[in-house]
Design an enzyme around this catalytic site. Structure first.
Site, PDB file in Angstrom:
ATOM      1  N   HIS A  88       0.706  -1.229   0.033  1.00 27.74           N
ATOM      2  CA  HIS A  88      -0.084   0.156  -0.073  1.00 27.74           C
ATOM      3  C   HIS A  88       0.752   1.401   0.218  1.00 27.74           C
ATOM      4  CE1 HIS A  88      -4.040  -1.839   1.747  1.00 27.74           C
ATOM      5  NE2 HIS A  88      -3.548  -2.540   0.458  1.00 27.74           N
ATOM      6  N   TYR A  98      -9.205   4.256   2.930  1.00 24.39           N
ATOM      7  CA  TYR A  98      -9.892   3.368   3.598  1.00 24.39           C
ATOM      8  C   TYR A  98     -11.456   3.634   4.186  1.00 24.39           C
ATOM      9  CZ  TYR A  98      -5.582   0.809   4.593  1.00 24.39           C
ATOM     10  OH  TYR A  98      -4.294   0.356   4.363  1.00 24.39           O
ATOM     11  N   GLU A 140       1.340   1.816   7.733  1.00 26.29           N
ATOM     12  CA  GLU A 140       1.816   2.669   6.627  1.00 26.29           C
ATOM     13  C   GLU A 140       2.054   4.047   7.167  1.00 26.29           C
ATOM     14  OE1 GLU A 140      -1.889   2.173   4.308  1.00 26.29           O
ATOM     15  OE2 GLU A 140      -1.697   0.017   4.298  1.00 26.29           O
ATOM     16  N   TYR A 191      11.610  -3.054  -3.296  1.00 27.07           N
ATOM     17  CA  TYR A 191      11.081  -2.848  -4.317  1.00 27.07           C
ATOM     18  C   TYR A 191      10.492  -1.417  -4.562  1.00 27.07           C
ATOM     19  CZ  TYR A 191       6.770  -3.888  -2.101  1.00 27.07           C
ATOM     20  OH  TYR A 191       5.721  -3.844  -1.222  1.00 27.07           O
ATOM     21  N   GLY A 272      12.699 -17.931 -12.358  1.00 26.52           N
ATOM     22  CA  GLY A 272      12.358 -16.840 -13.359  1.00 26.52           C
ATOM     23  C   GLY A 272      12.653 -15.327 -12.933  1.00 26.52           C
ATOM     24  N   GLY A 274      11.891 -14.011 -10.414  1.00 30.23           N
ATOM     25  CA  GLY A 274      12.023 -13.839  -8.946  1.00 30.23           C
ATOM     26  C   GLY A 274      13.561 -13.948  -8.528  1.00 30.23           C
ATOM     27  N   THR A 276      15.409 -11.373  -8.985  1.00 26.15           N
ATOM     28  CA  THR A 276      15.866 -10.008  -8.933  1.00 26.15           C
ATOM     29  C   THR A 276      16.120  -9.550  -7.449  1.00 26.15           C
ATOM     30  OG1 THR A 276      13.218  -9.154  -9.153  1.00 26.15           O
ATOM     31  CG2 THR A 276      14.894  -9.233 -10.965  1.00 26.15           C
ATOM     32  N   VAL A 384       5.936 -12.065  -3.233  1.00 27.00           N
ATOM     33  CA  VAL A 384       4.948 -12.321  -4.301  1.00 27.00           C
ATOM     34  C   VAL A 384       5.013 -11.033  -5.221  1.00 27.00           C
ATOM     35  CG1 VAL A 384       2.385 -12.791  -5.046  1.00 27.00           C
ATOM     36  CG2 VAL A 384       3.535 -13.932  -2.940  1.00 27.00           C
TER      37      VAL A 384
END
Length: 395
Positions: A88, A98, A140, A191, A272, A274, A276, A384
């Site tokens: 998020h 929210y 968050e 990420y 694959g 994944g 990274t 994921v």
């Protein structure tokens, strides 16, 4: 913690609500996007909406959270919540949103369950929702504070400094500040979100792991082109249009799949694209002179499809106690196994901490083998790419 009044009501109605969650979430998204089309255009992943994966992930998270409240009323499923909060935050979600979700989710619940939603039932599930929502809002807020940004203000414009064709369907991009300012610090494994404007005016967002170690003057992301529209609309746009000198919207880094401190043994298992986040971890271990034992497992279709293949080998070779095990589904080279990855064939040291990234079937299989080998569930972590359809089963 659920109140004494709500607990028996949630327990009694969880089977009915859980059984209807797929229909509830379908109506929820339809109603919310009808009222707020900008959310589908500029925030939610249209590909995941088209496949139904986002709907399944939301249903799974609600059911898992409610079940956790009933099974362990004095604790929260913080691993699950942390993963959602990082996703998020990388999108710039705000606390006000929210309230929008609450309005349309409960309208969908009433629409699907009808008269079964008595005032008592509505109040109990309202409590479940706000326990989950307020926990995420707090997490968050802390993430935004740690990043030094205001709520939701995660975006910056970065310049593509380099482009490299890794395989026929995979490209890596180097990113930098156009004005030469230093980039935000991050932890290996994290990420960023990348936002691009598509031909129809939508500003779609996708997450990409930072595939090189922190501390460099540039960030690197590696983008595999996904097939289909809208599933692959951002990756296809980047492949077709991302050129050196172009600018794209990029978030500050987030993600909770990060290396632990210490010198304990590690297993980094990927398949694959994944690989990274594992590349960033290995790069960091090498740059910091780590001597910890590191077992690296990677599975791919073939050597030609394996992005960063030579780099992976070089990074592992640079570690004093690094070992690399490759599996290719198609016939590969003499230094790789054929078929699917099999960690049961490896000698795994005691006290192992494992990190997994790749397609869900791969991660489920590896996790099951690790648990059977005696690795504690709490020591197996995963990432994921996309909606987390594993919620409640691997957290």
């Amino acid at each position: 913690m659920l109140s004494e009044q709500a607990t028996p009501v949630v327990r009694a109605t969880l089977p009915a609500v859980g059984g209807a969650l797929d229909e509830i979430t379908e109506r929820f998204y339809a109603g919310m996007f009808a009222a707020h089309p900008e959310l589908l255009r500029d925030l939610f992943n249209r590909g995941n909406q088209a496949t139904g994966e986002q709907r399944k992930a939301l249903a799974g998270s609600i059911a898992a959270f409610a079940g956790a409240l009933l099974e362990n009323p004095c604790t929260r499923p913080d691993v699950m919540l942390s993963r959602i909060a990082h996703k998020h935050a990388s999108l710039g979600v705000t606390s006000e949103q929210y309230k929008v979700v609450h309005e349309h989710l409960f309208a969908a619940i009433v629409s699907v369950l009808g008269e079964a939603v008595t005032p008592e039932v509505a109040q109990a599930w309202d409590e479940v929702y706000w326990l989950m929502a307020n926990a995420l809002i707090a997490l968050e807020a802390r993430l935004y504070e740690e990043r030094g940004v205001a709520e939701g203000q995660v975006w910056q414009e970065l310049e593509i400094a380099g482009r490299h064709e890794e395989t026929p369907d995979t490209v890596s991009f180097s990113l930098r500040h156009p004005d030469g300012l230093p980039l935000t610090a991050f932890r290996p494994g994290q990420y960023v979100s990348v936002q691009v404007e598509l031909p129809d005016g939508a500003r779609q967002i996708r997450q990409y792991s930072l595939s090189a170690a922190p501390g460099r003057p540039e960030w690197r992301i590696t983008v595999k082109r996904a097939d289909g529209d809208p599933a692959g609309e951002v990756s296809s746009w980047l492949h077709a249009h991302g050129r050196v000198g172009d600018r794209v919207g990029v978030s500050v880094p987030f993600g909770d799949l990060v290396l632990p401190e210490g010198d304990g043994p590690l297993l980094l298992a990927s398949a694959g694209i994944g690989a990274t986040p594992m590349l960033a971890m290995l790069d960091h271990l090498g740059r910091t002179g780590s001597t910890r034992p590191v077992t690296v497992v990677h599975a791919d279709r073939s050597p030609a499809a394996h992005a960063h293949r030579e780099e992976l080998r070089r990074l592992v070779d640079a570690l004093p106690q690094g070992t690399l095990h490759l599996w290719y589904e198609e016939p590969g080279t003499a230094d790789a196994h054929s078929g699917r990855a099999d960690v049961t064939a490896l000698e795994l040291p005691a006290g192992l901490t494992a990190y997994l990234c790749g397609p869900l079937p791969f991660m489920r299989a590896v996790r099951g083998d690790l648990l059977a080998a005696g690795v504690a569930p709490a020591d197996v972590h995963y990432e994921v790419f996309g909606p987390d359809l594993w919620l409640g089963t691997a957290a």
